[in-house]
Design an enzyme around this catalytic site. Structure first.
Site, PDB file in Angstrom:
ATOM      1  N   TYR A  14       0.833  -1.211   0.000  1.00 25.26           N
ATOM      2  CA  TYR A  14       0.000   0.000   0.000  1.00 25.26           C
ATOM      3  C   TYR A  14       0.863   1.255   0.000  1.00 25.26           C
ATOM      4  O   TYR A  14       0.565   2.224  -0.689  1.00 25.26           O
ATOM      5  CB  TYR A  14      -0.922   0.041   1.223  1.00 25.26           C
ATOM      6  CG  TYR A  14      -1.957  -1.040   1.265  1.00 25.26           C
ATOM      7  CD1 TYR A  14      -2.646  -1.443   0.125  1.00 25.26           C
ATOM      8  CD2 TYR A  14      -2.259  -1.683   2.463  1.00 25.26           C
ATOM      9  CE1 TYR A  14      -3.594  -2.444   0.176  1.00 25.26           C
ATOM     10  CE2 TYR A  14      -3.218  -2.681   2.530  1.00 25.26           C
ATOM     11  CZ  TYR A  14      -3.876  -3.057   1.383  1.00 25.26           C
ATOM     12  OH  TYR A  14      -4.819  -4.041   1.440  1.00 25.26           O
ATOM     13  N   GLU A  15       1.927   1.251   0.789  1.00 25.49           N
ATOM     14  CA  GLU A  15       2.771   2.436   0.919  1.00 25.49           C
ATOM     15  C   GLU A  15       3.703   2.622  -0.275  1.00 25.49           C
ATOM     16  O   GLU A  15       3.967   3.736  -0.683  1.00 25.49           O
ATOM     17  CB  GLU A  15       3.597   2.361   2.211  1.00 25.49           C
ATOM     18  CG  GLU A  15       2.780   2.458   3.469  1.00 25.49           C
ATOM     19  CD  GLU A  15       2.096   3.799   3.649  1.00 25.49           C
ATOM     20  OE1 GLU A  15       2.605   4.821   3.148  1.00 25.49           O
ATOM     21  OE2 GLU A  15       1.046   3.828   4.306  1.00 25.49           O
ATOM     22  N   GLY A  16       4.218   1.520  -0.804  1.00 22.12           N
ATOM     23  CA  GLY A  16       5.202   1.606  -1.869  1.00 22.12           C
ATOM     24  C   GLY A  16       6.569   1.997  -1.314  1.00 22.12           C
ATOM     25  O   GLY A  16       6.668   2.608  -0.253  1.00 22.12           O
TER      26      GLY A  16
END
Length: 124
Positions: A14-16
């Site tokens: 989700y954050e990358g």
């Protein structure tokens, strides 16, 4: 409870891993949000103590992610008053990581879950 490996990998996804460098490290960045520069961020969305121009190795990014996740795990454990599954715990830690533990504390998700309304919490 602790976040599962699956949960950690979901947070990473989700954050990358932004501003990846050729050696696998990463550099701090800021994005414009509503016309203003957002907080400096590095690695997988880490913000605590981050300053523009910082560079971390991949290992430093991993350790910082785990430190930040641990803070959100503690918040979830403190706030949840009912038994929950591993998947629910992972989801709540992910929510807290992304939005902040203050947002979780004030959330409809938390209120419904603690009232025993798991379907309502999931819908929120």
């Amino acid at each position: 409870m602790k976040t599962s490996d699956y949960g950690i990998n979901k947070i990473k996804g989700y954050e990358g891993y932004k501003r990846k460098l050729p050696d696998g490290g990463c550099a701090a960045y800021q994005i414009k949000y509503r016309g203003k520069l957002d907080v400096p961020t590095i690695g997988w969305g880490c913000t605590e103590g981050v300053k523009p121009g910082m560079v971390w190795s991949r290992e430093e990014a991993e350790q910082a992610l785990l430190r930040e996740i641990a803070k959100h795990e503690a918040a979830v454990v403190r706030l949840i008053q009912v038994p929950i599954s591993q998947n629910q715990f992972d989801a709540l830690v992910s929510f807290s990581y992304n939005c902040g533990s203050g947002a979780l504390a004030k959330s409809t998700i938390l209120r419904r879950l603690n009232a025993g309304d798991t379907a309502g919490a999931a819908a929120a």
